[in-house]
Design an enzyme around this catalytic site. Structure first.
Site, PDB file in Angstrom:
ATOM      1  N   ARG A 121       0.812  -1.226   0.000  1.00 52.14           N
ATOM      2  CA  ARG A 121       0.000   0.000   0.000  1.00 52.14           C
ATOM      3  C   ARG A 121       0.843   1.273   0.000  1.00 52.14           C
ATOM      4  O   ARG A 121       0.362   2.350   0.367  1.00 52.14           O
ATOM      5  CB  ARG A 121      -1.000   0.013   1.155  1.00 52.14           C
ATOM      6  CG  ARG A 121      -2.013  -1.119   1.081  1.00 52.14           C
ATOM      7  CD  ARG A 121      -3.186  -0.877   2.030  1.00 52.14           C
ATOM      8  NE  ARG A 121      -4.181  -1.913   1.875  1.00 52.14           N
ATOM      9  CZ  ARG A 121      -4.257  -2.995   2.644  1.00 52.14           C
ATOM     10  NH1 ARG A 121      -3.395  -3.156   3.638  1.00 52.14           N
ATOM     11  NH2 ARG A 121      -5.192  -3.908   2.437  1.00 52.14           N
ATOM     12  N   LYS A 143       3.474  11.298 -11.344  1.00 54.61           N
ATOM     13  CA  LYS A 143       2.675  10.420 -12.199  1.00 54.61           C
ATOM     14  C   LYS A 143       3.462   9.142 -12.467  1.00 54.61           C
ATOM     15  O   LYS A 143       4.580   9.186 -12.970  1.00 54.61           O
ATOM     16  CB  LYS A 143       2.334  11.103 -13.523  1.00 54.61           C
ATOM     17  CG  LYS A 143       1.190  12.084 -13.441  1.00 54.61           C
ATOM     18  CD  LYS A 143       0.788  12.566 -14.828  1.00 54.61           C
ATOM     19  CE  LYS A 143      -0.436  13.448 -14.783  1.00 54.61           C
ATOM     20  NZ  LYS A 143      -0.846  13.899 -16.143  1.00 54.61           N
ATOM     21  N   GLU A 185      10.309  17.776 -24.774  1.00 55.51           N
ATOM     22  CA  GLU A 185       9.616  18.148 -23.543  1.00 55.51           C
ATOM     23  C   GLU A 185      10.117  19.495 -23.016  1.00 55.51           C
ATOM     24  O   GLU A 185       9.368  20.240 -22.394  1.00 55.51           O
ATOM     25  CB  GLU A 185       9.784  17.058 -22.482  1.00 55.51           C
ATOM     26  CG  GLU A 185       9.079  15.747 -22.815  1.00 55.51           C
ATOM     27  CD  GLU A 185       7.573  15.776 -22.552  1.00 55.51           C
ATOM     28  OE1 GLU A 185       7.050  16.845 -22.161  1.00 55.51           O
ATOM     29  OE2 GLU A 185       6.926  14.733 -22.737  1.00 55.51           O
ATOM     30  N   LYS A 227       7.401  22.915 -14.306  1.00 53.88           N
ATOM     31  CA  LYS A 227       6.548  21.784 -13.935  1.00 53.88           C
ATOM     32  C   LYS A 227       6.248  21.797 -12.443  1.00 53.88           C
ATOM     33  O   LYS A 227       5.119  21.504 -12.028  1.00 53.88           O
ATOM     34  CB  LYS A 227       7.195  20.464 -14.332  1.00 53.88           C
ATOM     35  CG  LYS A 227       6.284  19.286 -14.034  1.00 53.88           C
ATOM     36  CD  LYS A 227       6.640  18.029 -14.768  1.00 53.88           C
ATOM     37  CE  LYS A 227       5.547  16.981 -14.603  1.00 53.88           C
ATOM     38  NZ  LYS A 227       5.856  15.723 -15.288  1.00 53.88           N
ATOM     39  N   GLU A 237      -4.256  16.782 -11.096  1.00 48.96           N
ATOM     40  CA  GLU A 237      -4.909  17.137 -12.357  1.00 48.96           C
ATOM     41  C   GLU A 237      -6.428  17.147 -12.216  1.00 48.96           C
ATOM     42  O   GLU A 237      -7.159  16.659 -13.074  1.00 48.96           O
ATOM     43  CB  GLU A 237      -4.479  16.181 -13.472  1.00 48.96           C
ATOM     44  CG  GLU A 237      -4.571  16.770 -14.872  1.00 48.96           C
ATOM     45  CD  GLU A 237      -3.917  15.908 -15.936  1.00 48.96           C
ATOM     46  OE1 GLU A 237      -4.583  15.603 -16.930  1.00 48.96           O
ATOM     47  OE2 GLU A 237      -2.735  15.540 -15.764  1.00 48.96           O
ATOM     48  N   ARG A 242      -2.800  21.508 -14.429  1.00 45.96           N
ATOM     49  CA  ARG A 242      -1.833  20.469 -14.754  1.00 45.96           C
ATOM     50  C   ARG A 242      -2.116  19.847 -16.119  1.00 45.96           C
ATOM     51  O   ARG A 242      -1.202  19.330 -16.769  1.00 45.96           O
ATOM     52  CB  ARG A 242      -1.803  19.381 -13.667  1.00 45.96           C
ATOM     53  CG  ARG A 242      -0.717  18.345 -13.927  1.00 45.96           C
ATOM     54  CD  ARG A 242      -0.372  17.485 -12.742  1.00 45.96           C
ATOM     55  NE  ARG A 242       0.726  16.583 -13.084  1.00 45.96           N
ATOM     56  CZ  ARG A 242       1.408  15.864 -12.206  1.00 45.96           C
ATOM     57  NH1 ARG A 242       1.131  15.926 -10.924  1.00 45.96           N
ATOM     58  NH2 ARG A 242       2.386  15.075 -12.609  1.00 45.96           N
ATOM     59  N   ASN A 246      -0.109  18.290 -20.796  1.00 43.63           N
ATOM     60  CA  ASN A 246      -0.404  17.288 -21.818  1.00 43.63           C
ATOM     61  C   ASN A 246      -0.373  17.859 -23.238  1.00 43.63           C
ATOM     62  O   ASN A 246      -0.765  17.173 -24.184  1.00 43.63           O
ATOM     63  CB  ASN A 246      -1.781  16.661 -21.553  1.00 43.63           C
ATOM     64  CG  ASN A 246      -1.794  15.839 -20.279  1.00 43.63           C
ATOM     65  OD1 ASN A 246      -0.893  15.050 -20.026  1.00 43.63           O
ATOM     66  ND2 ASN A 246      -2.824  16.041 -19.460  1.00 43.63           N
ATOM     67  N   HIS A 249       0.357  15.651 -26.221  1.00 41.90           N
ATOM     68  CA  HIS A 249       0.257  14.251 -25.825  1.00 41.90           C
ATOM     69  C   HIS A 249      -0.972  13.540 -26.383  1.00 41.90           C
ATOM     70  O   HIS A 249      -0.920  12.337 -26.632  1.00 41.90           O
ATOM     71  CB  HIS A 249       0.277  14.140 -24.301  1.00 41.90           C
ATOM     72  CG  HIS A 249       1.635  14.365 -23.700  1.00 41.90           C
ATOM     73  ND1 HIS A 249       2.304  15.564 -23.804  1.00 41.90           N
ATOM     74  CD2 HIS A 249       2.454  13.533 -23.005  1.00 41.90           C
ATOM     75  CE1 HIS A 249       3.470  15.458 -23.179  1.00 41.90           C
ATOM     76  NE2 HIS A 249       3.590  14.250 -22.692  1.00 41.90           N
ATOM     77  N   HIS A 253       0.039  10.431 -28.261  1.00 40.44           N
ATOM     78  CA  HIS A 253      -0.295   9.084 -27.800  1.00 40.44           C
ATOM     79  C   HIS A 253      -1.018   8.286 -28.873  1.00 40.44           C
ATOM     80  O   HIS A 253      -0.824   7.066 -29.000  1.00 40.44           O
ATOM     81  CB  HIS A 253      -1.151   9.146 -26.528  1.00 40.44           C
ATOM     82  CG  HIS A 253      -0.373   9.488 -25.293  1.00 40.44           C
ATOM     83  ND1 HIS A 253      -0.982   9.730 -24.074  1.00 40.44           N
ATOM     84  CD2 HIS A 253       0.956   9.613 -25.072  1.00 40.44           C
ATOM     85  CE1 HIS A 253      -0.062   9.995 -23.173  1.00 40.44           C
ATOM     86  NE2 HIS A 253       1.118   9.942 -23.757  1.00 40.44           N
ATOM     87  N   HIS A 267       8.678   8.443 -27.459  1.00 41.03           N
ATOM     88  CA  HIS A 267       7.662   9.280 -26.814  1.00 41.03           C
ATOM     89  C   HIS A 267       7.909  10.767 -27.074  1.00 41.03           C
ATOM     90  O   HIS A 267       6.984  11.512 -27.438  1.00 41.03           O
ATOM     91  CB  HIS A 267       7.631   9.002 -25.312  1.00 41.03           C
ATOM     92  CG  HIS A 267       6.694   9.898 -24.561  1.00 41.03           C
ATOM     93  ND1 HIS A 267       5.326   9.859 -24.726  1.00 41.03           N
ATOM     94  CD2 HIS A 267       6.929  10.902 -23.664  1.00 41.03           C
ATOM     95  CE1 HIS A 267       4.753  10.768 -23.953  1.00 41.03           C
ATOM     96  NE2 HIS A 267       5.700  11.413 -23.308  1.00 41.03           N
TER      97      HIS A 267
END
Length: 369
Positions: A121, A143, A185, A227, A237, A242, A246, A249, A253, A267
Protein backbone atom coordinates in the site's frame (compact mmCIF):
# COMPACT_ATOMS: atom_id res chain seq x y z
CA UNK A 1 24.19 22.84 -9.20
CA UNK A 2 20.57 24.02 -9.17
CA UNK A 3 18.01 22.85 -6.61
CA UNK A 4 14.33 23.20 -7.48
CA UNK A 5 11.79 22.53 -4.71
CA UNK A 6 8.51 20.81 -5.49
CA UNK A 7 6.20 22.26 -2.84
CA UNK A 8 3.48 19.79 -1.87
CA UNK A 9 3.21 20.19 1.87
CA UNK A 10 4.11 16.92 3.58
CA UNK A 11 5.01 15.38 0.21
CA UNK A 12 7.48 18.10 -0.78
CA UNK A 13 10.89 17.20 -2.18
CA UNK A 14 13.83 18.71 -4.02
CA UNK A 15 15.11 18.19 -7.54
CA UNK A 16 18.90 18.53 -7.71
CA UNK A 17 20.24 19.41 -11.17
CA UNK A 18 23.90 19.34 -12.11
CA UNK A 19 26.86 17.17 -13.11
CA UNK A 20 28.36 14.41 -10.98
CA UNK A 21 25.28 13.61 -8.90
CA UNK A 22 25.25 9.87 -9.62
CA UNK A 23 28.86 9.45 -8.56
CA UNK A 24 27.90 11.13 -5.29
CA UNK A 25 24.44 9.57 -5.00
CA UNK A 26 24.94 8.08 -1.53
CA UNK A 27 25.65 11.46 0.05
CA UNK A 28 22.36 12.84 -1.24
CA UNK A 29 20.28 9.72 -0.55
CA UNK A 30 21.72 8.63 2.81
CA UNK A 31 19.55 10.94 4.98
CA UNK A 32 16.48 9.18 3.58
CA UNK A 33 17.70 5.60 3.87
CA UNK A 34 17.39 3.13 6.70
CA UNK A 35 20.19 0.78 7.73
CA UNK A 36 19.17 -1.84 5.20
CA UNK A 37 20.31 -2.79 1.73
CA UNK A 38 18.79 -0.36 -0.77
CA UNK A 39 16.97 -1.86 -3.77
CA UNK A 40 17.88 -0.30 -7.13
CA UNK A 41 16.03 -1.00 -10.38
CA UNK A 42 17.55 -0.08 -13.73
CA UNK A 43 17.82 -1.39 -17.29
CA UNK A 44 20.70 -3.03 -19.10
CA UNK A 45 21.66 0.06 -21.09
CA UNK A 46 21.81 2.32 -18.05
CA UNK A 47 23.54 -0.33 -15.94
CA UNK A 48 26.36 -0.49 -18.48
CA UNK A 49 27.17 3.16 -17.83
CA UNK A 50 26.08 3.89 -14.27
CA UNK A 51 25.78 0.76 -12.13
CA UNK A 52 29.46 0.78 -11.15
CA UNK A 53 29.73 4.45 -10.07
CA UNK A 54 26.40 4.33 -8.21
CA UNK A 55 27.30 1.06 -6.51
CA UNK A 56 30.73 2.45 -5.61
CA UNK A 57 29.16 5.58 -4.12
CA UNK A 58 26.80 3.61 -1.89
CA UNK A 59 29.56 1.20 -0.85
CA UNK A 60 31.77 4.12 0.17
CA UNK A 61 28.90 5.38 2.29
CA UNK A 62 28.54 2.00 3.97
CA UNK A 63 25.24 1.24 2.24
CA UNK A 64 24.69 -2.19 0.68
CA UNK A 65 22.81 -2.44 -2.61
CA UNK A 66 20.76 -5.06 -4.43
CA UNK A 67 20.03 -4.70 -8.13
CA UNK A 68 17.33 -5.64 -10.61
CA UNK A 69 18.40 -5.05 -14.22
CA UNK A 70 15.57 -5.13 -16.76
CA UNK A 71 15.58 -5.27 -20.53
CA UNK A 72 15.49 -1.76 -21.97
CA UNK A 73 12.54 -0.33 -23.86
CA UNK A 74 8.90 0.69 -23.52
CA UNK A 75 7.82 -2.96 -23.33
CA UNK A 76 9.02 -3.04 -19.71
CA UNK A 77 6.11 -0.75 -18.77
CA UNK A 78 3.66 -3.65 -18.78
CA UNK A 79 1.73 -5.91 -16.42
CA UNK A 80 4.54 -8.44 -16.73
CA UNK A 81 7.19 -5.82 -16.02
CA UNK A 82 5.26 -4.59 -13.02
CA UNK A 83 4.90 -8.12 -11.65
CA UNK A 84 8.63 -8.69 -12.10
CA UNK A 85 9.52 -5.59 -10.10
CA UNK A 86 6.94 -6.16 -7.35
CA UNK A 87 7.88 -9.83 -6.90
CA UNK A 88 11.57 -8.90 -6.71
CA UNK A 89 10.89 -6.20 -4.11
CA UNK A 90 8.79 -8.60 -2.04
CA UNK A 91 11.51 -11.25 -2.25
CA UNK A 92 13.92 -8.64 -0.90
CA UNK A 93 11.56 -7.98 2.02
CA UNK A 94 11.24 -4.30 1.16
CA UNK A 95 9.21 -2.54 3.84
CA UNK A 96 6.90 0.45 3.70
CA UNK A 97 9.53 2.64 5.36
CA UNK A 98 12.18 1.78 2.76
CA UNK A 99 13.15 3.73 -0.34
CA UNK A 100 13.39 1.99 -3.71
CA UNK A 101 15.69 3.67 -6.22
CA UNK A 102 14.74 4.10 -9.89
CA UNK A 103 17.88 4.55 -11.99
CA UNK A 104 17.04 5.17 -15.62
CA UNK A 105 14.81 6.98 -18.07
CA UNK A 106 11.08 7.55 -18.04
CA UNK A 107 10.21 3.88 -18.46
CA UNK A 108 12.11 2.85 -15.35
CA UNK A 109 10.86 5.83 -13.35
CA UNK A 110 7.21 5.22 -14.26
CA UNK A 111 7.43 1.48 -13.64
CA UNK A 112 9.33 1.62 -10.36
CA UNK A 113 7.24 4.53 -9.10
CA UNK A 114 4.04 2.57 -9.71
CA UNK A 115 5.50 -0.53 -8.05
CA UNK A 116 6.43 1.58 -5.03
CA UNK A 117 2.94 3.10 -4.96
CA UNK A 118 1.23 -0.29 -4.64
CA UNK A 119 3.81 -2.31 -2.70
CA UNK A 120 2.37 -2.90 0.77
CA UNK A 121 0.00 0.00 0.00
CA UNK A 122 2.89 2.34 -0.65
CA UNK A 123 6.60 2.61 0.04
CA UNK A 124 9.02 5.42 -0.77
CA UNK A 125 11.15 5.87 -3.86
CA UNK A 126 13.95 8.02 -5.21
CA UNK A 127 14.32 9.07 -8.83
CA UNK A 128 17.75 9.05 -10.51
CA UNK A 129 16.70 10.04 -14.06
CA UNK A 130 19.31 9.42 -16.74
CA UNK A 131 17.53 10.74 -19.85
CA UNK A 132 16.73 14.35 -20.70
CA UNK A 133 13.04 13.50 -21.05
CA UNK A 134 12.94 11.95 -17.59
CA UNK A 135 14.88 14.80 -16.00
CA UNK A 136 12.58 17.55 -17.27
CA UNK A 137 9.28 15.70 -17.19
CA UNK A 138 8.51 12.20 -15.98
CA UNK A 139 10.68 12.16 -12.84
CA UNK A 140 8.92 15.22 -11.42
CA UNK A 141 5.29 15.39 -10.36
CA UNK A 142 4.44 11.89 -9.17
CA UNK A 143 2.67 10.42 -12.20
CA UNK A 144 3.50 6.71 -12.35
CA UNK A 145 1.98 4.17 -14.72
CA UNK A 146 2.23 1.21 -17.06
CA UNK A 147 0.88 0.73 -20.57
CA UNK A 148 -1.82 -1.76 -21.52
CA UNK A 149 -3.20 -3.05 -24.78
CA UNK A 150 -5.85 -0.35 -24.60
CA UNK A 151 -3.37 2.52 -24.48
CA UNK A 152 -0.49 4.32 -22.83
CA UNK A 153 -0.32 5.06 -19.09
CA UNK A 154 -3.88 3.90 -18.45
CA UNK A 155 -3.03 2.03 -15.23
CA UNK A 156 -1.10 3.96 -12.61
CA UNK A 157 -1.10 6.12 -9.51
CA UNK A 158 -0.02 9.50 -8.25
CA UNK A 159 2.98 8.79 -6.03
CA UNK A 160 5.58 11.45 -5.37
CA UNK A 161 9.28 10.60 -5.06
CA UNK A 162 11.22 11.64 -1.98
CA UNK A 163 14.15 13.05 -3.97
CA UNK A 164 15.18 13.54 -7.60
CA UNK A 165 18.84 13.68 -8.67
CA UNK A 166 19.08 14.87 -12.28
CA UNK A 167 22.72 14.23 -13.18
CA UNK A 168 23.52 16.18 -16.34
CA UNK A 169 26.63 14.00 -16.83
CA UNK A 170 24.33 11.08 -17.61
CA UNK A 171 23.06 12.84 -20.72
CA UNK A 172 26.49 12.52 -22.34
CA UNK A 173 25.97 8.78 -22.69
CA UNK A 174 22.68 9.12 -24.60
CA UNK A 175 22.33 8.59 -28.35
CA UNK A 176 21.54 11.81 -30.19
CA UNK A 177 18.04 10.63 -30.99
CA UNK A 178 17.25 10.21 -27.28
CA UNK A 179 18.58 13.68 -26.49
CA UNK A 180 16.43 15.24 -29.19
CA UNK A 181 13.39 13.30 -27.96
CA UNK A 182 13.95 14.71 -24.47
CA UNK A 183 14.40 18.19 -25.88
CA UNK A 184 10.82 17.99 -27.15
CA UNK A 185 9.62 18.15 -23.54
CA UNK A 186 11.91 21.14 -22.88
CA UNK A 187 10.42 22.92 -25.89
CA UNK A 188 6.95 22.06 -24.62
CA UNK A 189 7.35 24.30 -21.57
CA UNK A 190 8.06 27.27 -23.81
CA UNK A 191 5.19 26.54 -26.17
CA UNK A 192 2.59 26.03 -23.46
CA UNK A 193 3.32 28.87 -21.08
CA UNK A 194 6.63 30.72 -21.42
CA UNK A 195 7.17 32.62 -24.64
CA UNK A 196 10.44 34.12 -23.36
CA UNK A 197 11.80 30.61 -22.79
CA UNK A 198 10.62 29.59 -26.28
CA UNK A 199 12.52 32.55 -27.72
CA UNK A 200 15.60 31.65 -25.65
CA UNK A 201 15.44 28.11 -27.01
CA UNK A 202 15.23 29.46 -30.56
CA UNK A 203 18.70 30.94 -29.98
CA UNK A 204 20.17 28.35 -27.62
CA UNK A 205 18.45 25.07 -28.48
CA UNK A 206 21.46 23.77 -30.45
CA UNK A 207 23.67 24.38 -27.38
CA UNK A 208 21.21 22.47 -25.18
CA UNK A 209 21.09 19.52 -27.59
CA UNK A 210 24.89 19.56 -27.88
CA UNK A 211 25.15 19.27 -24.09
CA UNK A 212 26.87 22.58 -23.37
CA UNK A 213 26.81 22.68 -19.58
CA UNK A 214 25.56 26.22 -18.90
CA UNK A 215 22.78 26.09 -21.51
CA UNK A 216 21.80 22.56 -20.52
CA UNK A 217 21.52 23.36 -16.81
CA UNK A 218 19.46 26.47 -17.56
CA UNK A 219 17.10 24.53 -19.84
CA UNK A 220 16.62 21.66 -17.39
CA UNK A 221 16.21 23.91 -14.34
CA UNK A 222 13.73 26.19 -16.15
CA UNK A 223 11.71 23.19 -17.31
CA UNK A 224 11.66 21.57 -13.87
CA UNK A 225 10.72 24.85 -12.19
CA UNK A 226 7.82 25.28 -14.62
CA UNK A 227 6.55 21.78 -13.93
CA UNK A 228 7.04 22.17 -10.17
CA UNK A 229 4.87 25.31 -10.16
CA UNK A 230 2.11 23.61 -12.09
CA UNK A 231 2.21 20.45 -9.98
CA UNK A 232 2.08 22.49 -6.76
CA UNK A 233 -1.08 24.18 -8.05
CA UNK A 234 -2.82 21.05 -9.35
CA UNK A 235 -1.09 17.89 -8.11
CA UNK A 236 -3.71 15.36 -9.21
CA UNK A 237 -4.91 17.14 -12.36
CA UNK A 238 -8.34 17.85 -10.90
CA UNK A 239 -8.30 21.35 -12.37
CA UNK A 240 -7.21 22.47 -15.81
CA UNK A 241 -3.79 23.73 -14.70
CA UNK A 242 -1.83 20.47 -14.75
CA UNK A 243 -3.68 19.32 -17.85
CA UNK A 244 -1.67 21.91 -19.80
CA UNK A 245 1.36 19.64 -19.42
CA UNK A 246 -0.40 17.29 -21.82
CA UNK A 247 0.23 19.64 -24.74
CA UNK A 248 1.12 17.42 -27.69
CA UNK A 249 0.26 14.25 -25.83
CA UNK A 250 -3.27 13.55 -27.07
CA UNK A 251 -2.13 13.61 -30.68
CA UNK A 252 1.19 12.03 -29.70
CA UNK A 253 -0.29 9.08 -27.80
CA UNK A 254 -2.51 8.27 -30.77
CA UNK A 255 0.58 8.14 -32.98
CA UNK A 256 2.41 6.00 -30.42
CA UNK A 257 -0.52 3.58 -30.32
CA UNK A 258 -0.59 3.35 -34.11
CA UNK A 259 3.16 2.58 -34.16
CA UNK A 260 2.83 -0.03 -31.42
CA UNK A 261 4.54 1.92 -28.62
CA UNK A 262 7.82 0.97 -30.25
CA UNK A 263 11.15 2.55 -31.13
CA UNK A 264 9.60 3.45 -34.46
CA UNK A 265 8.39 6.60 -32.71
CA UNK A 266 9.90 7.59 -29.37
CA UNK A 267 7.66 9.28 -26.81
CA UNK A 268 9.43 12.63 -27.13
CA UNK A 269 9.22 12.44 -30.90
CA UNK A 270 5.49 11.80 -30.63
CA UNK A 271 5.11 14.79 -28.29
CA UNK A 272 7.03 17.02 -30.72
CA UNK A 273 4.81 16.01 -33.63
CA UNK A 274 1.78 16.28 -31.35
CA UNK A 275 2.69 19.90 -30.55
CA UNK A 276 2.96 20.67 -34.26
CA UNK A 277 -0.46 19.12 -34.83
CA UNK A 278 -1.97 20.98 -31.87
CA UNK A 279 -0.58 24.27 -33.20
CA UNK A 280 -1.79 23.61 -36.75
CA UNK A 281 -5.23 22.55 -35.55
CA UNK A 282 -5.41 25.67 -33.38
CA UNK A 283 -4.59 27.77 -36.45
CA UNK A 284 -7.10 25.83 -38.54
CA UNK A 285 -9.96 26.75 -36.22
CA UNK A 286 -8.84 30.36 -35.83
CA UNK A 287 -7.32 30.30 -32.35
CA UNK A 288 -3.81 31.33 -33.39
CA UNK A 289 -2.17 32.66 -36.51
CA UNK A 290 -0.69 30.40 -39.15
CA UNK A 291 2.63 32.23 -38.68
CA UNK A 292 2.69 31.33 -34.97
CA UNK A 293 1.92 27.70 -35.79
CA UNK A 294 4.72 27.74 -38.35
CA UNK A 295 7.13 28.92 -35.64
CA UNK A 296 6.28 25.84 -33.59
CA UNK A 297 6.91 23.64 -36.62
CA UNK A 298 10.21 25.44 -37.30
CA UNK A 299 11.37 24.92 -33.70
CA UNK A 300 10.61 21.20 -33.96
CA UNK A 301 12.34 20.93 -37.32
CA UNK A 302 15.40 22.82 -36.03
CA UNK A 303 15.78 20.25 -33.27
CA UNK A 304 15.80 17.39 -35.74
CA UNK A 305 12.45 16.10 -34.51
CA UNK A 306 9.60 14.83 -36.70
CA UNK A 307 7.32 17.64 -37.80
CA UNK A 308 5.24 15.94 -40.49
CA UNK A 309 2.83 13.09 -39.81
CA UNK A 310 3.00 12.00 -43.45
CA UNK A 311 6.71 11.15 -43.02
CA UNK A 312 5.80 8.33 -40.62
CA UNK A 313 4.35 6.27 -43.46
CA UNK A 314 1.31 5.21 -41.45
CA UNK A 315 -1.18 2.83 -43.05
CA UNK A 316 -4.28 4.40 -41.50
CA UNK A 317 -6.66 7.29 -41.83
CA UNK A 318 -7.58 10.15 -39.54
CA UNK A 319 -10.57 8.30 -38.12
CA UNK A 320 -8.35 5.47 -36.91
CA UNK A 321 -6.00 7.89 -35.16
CA UNK A 322 -8.96 9.69 -33.59
CA UNK A 323 -10.30 6.36 -32.38
CA UNK A 324 -7.05 5.80 -30.47
CA UNK A 325 -7.82 9.01 -28.61
CA UNK A 326 -11.01 7.46 -27.20
CA UNK A 327 -8.78 5.41 -24.90
CA UNK A 328 -7.06 8.52 -23.57
CA UNK A 329 -7.05 8.60 -19.77
CA UNK A 330 -8.26 12.21 -19.89
CA UNK A 331 -11.68 11.19 -21.25
CA UNK A 332 -14.34 12.67 -18.98
CA UNK A 333 -18.10 12.14 -19.33
CA UNK A 334 -17.60 10.96 -22.87
CA UNK A 335 -15.66 14.02 -23.99
CA UNK A 336 -11.93 14.43 -24.58
CA UNK A 337 -10.30 17.72 -23.62
CA UNK A 338 -7.66 18.97 -26.04
CA UNK A 339 -4.75 21.23 -25.14
CA UNK A 340 -4.76 23.90 -27.82
CA UNK A 341 -3.01 27.24 -28.30
CA UNK A 342 -4.07 30.86 -28.56
CA UNK A 343 -0.46 31.63 -29.38
CA UNK A 344 3.01 30.55 -28.32
CA UNK A 345 3.05 30.55 -24.52
CA UNK A 346 -0.75 30.55 -24.30
CA UNK A 347 -2.03 26.99 -24.03
CA UNK A 348 -5.52 26.26 -22.75
CA UNK A 349 -7.93 23.35 -22.32
CA UNK A 350 -10.66 23.10 -24.95
CA UNK A 351 -13.52 20.73 -24.08
CA UNK A 352 -15.60 21.45 -27.16
CA UNK A 353 -13.49 19.83 -29.87
CA UNK A 354 -15.35 17.40 -32.12
CA UNK A 355 -13.37 14.22 -32.78
CA UNK A 356 -14.90 14.02 -36.25
CA UNK A 357 -13.29 17.36 -37.06
CA UNK A 358 -9.97 16.19 -35.61
CA UNK A 359 -10.22 13.08 -37.80
CA UNK A 360 -10.78 15.23 -40.88
CA UNK A 361 -7.81 17.42 -39.92
CA UNK A 362 -5.60 14.35 -39.47
CA UNK A 363 -6.67 13.08 -42.89
CA UNK A 364 -5.44 16.36 -44.34
CA UNK A 365 -2.12 16.02 -42.51
CA UNK A 366 -1.64 12.42 -43.61
CA UNK A 367 -2.02 13.47 -47.24
CA UNK A 368 0.13 16.61 -46.96
CA UNK A 369 3.70 16.89 -48.24
Amino acid sequence: MAVVPVKLGGRSYDVHIGPGLLADAAAHCAPLLRKRAVSIVTDANVAGHWREPVERSFAAGGIATRWLVLDPGESAKSWQGLATVVDWLLAGQVERGDHVVALGGGVIGDLVGFAAAILKRGCHFIQLPTSLLAQVDSSVGGKTAINTGAGKNLVGAFHQPSLVLADLSALGTLPGRQVRAGYAEVLKYGVLGDRAFFDWLADNGPRVIAGESEALEHAVATSVAAKARIVAEDERETADRRALLNLGHTFGHALEAETGFSDRLLHGEAVALGMVLAARYSARIGLMSADEAARVTAAVDAAGLPGEIAALGLDCDGRRLADHMLHDKKMDAGTLPFILLKGIGAAFVDRDVALADVAAFLDEQLRAH
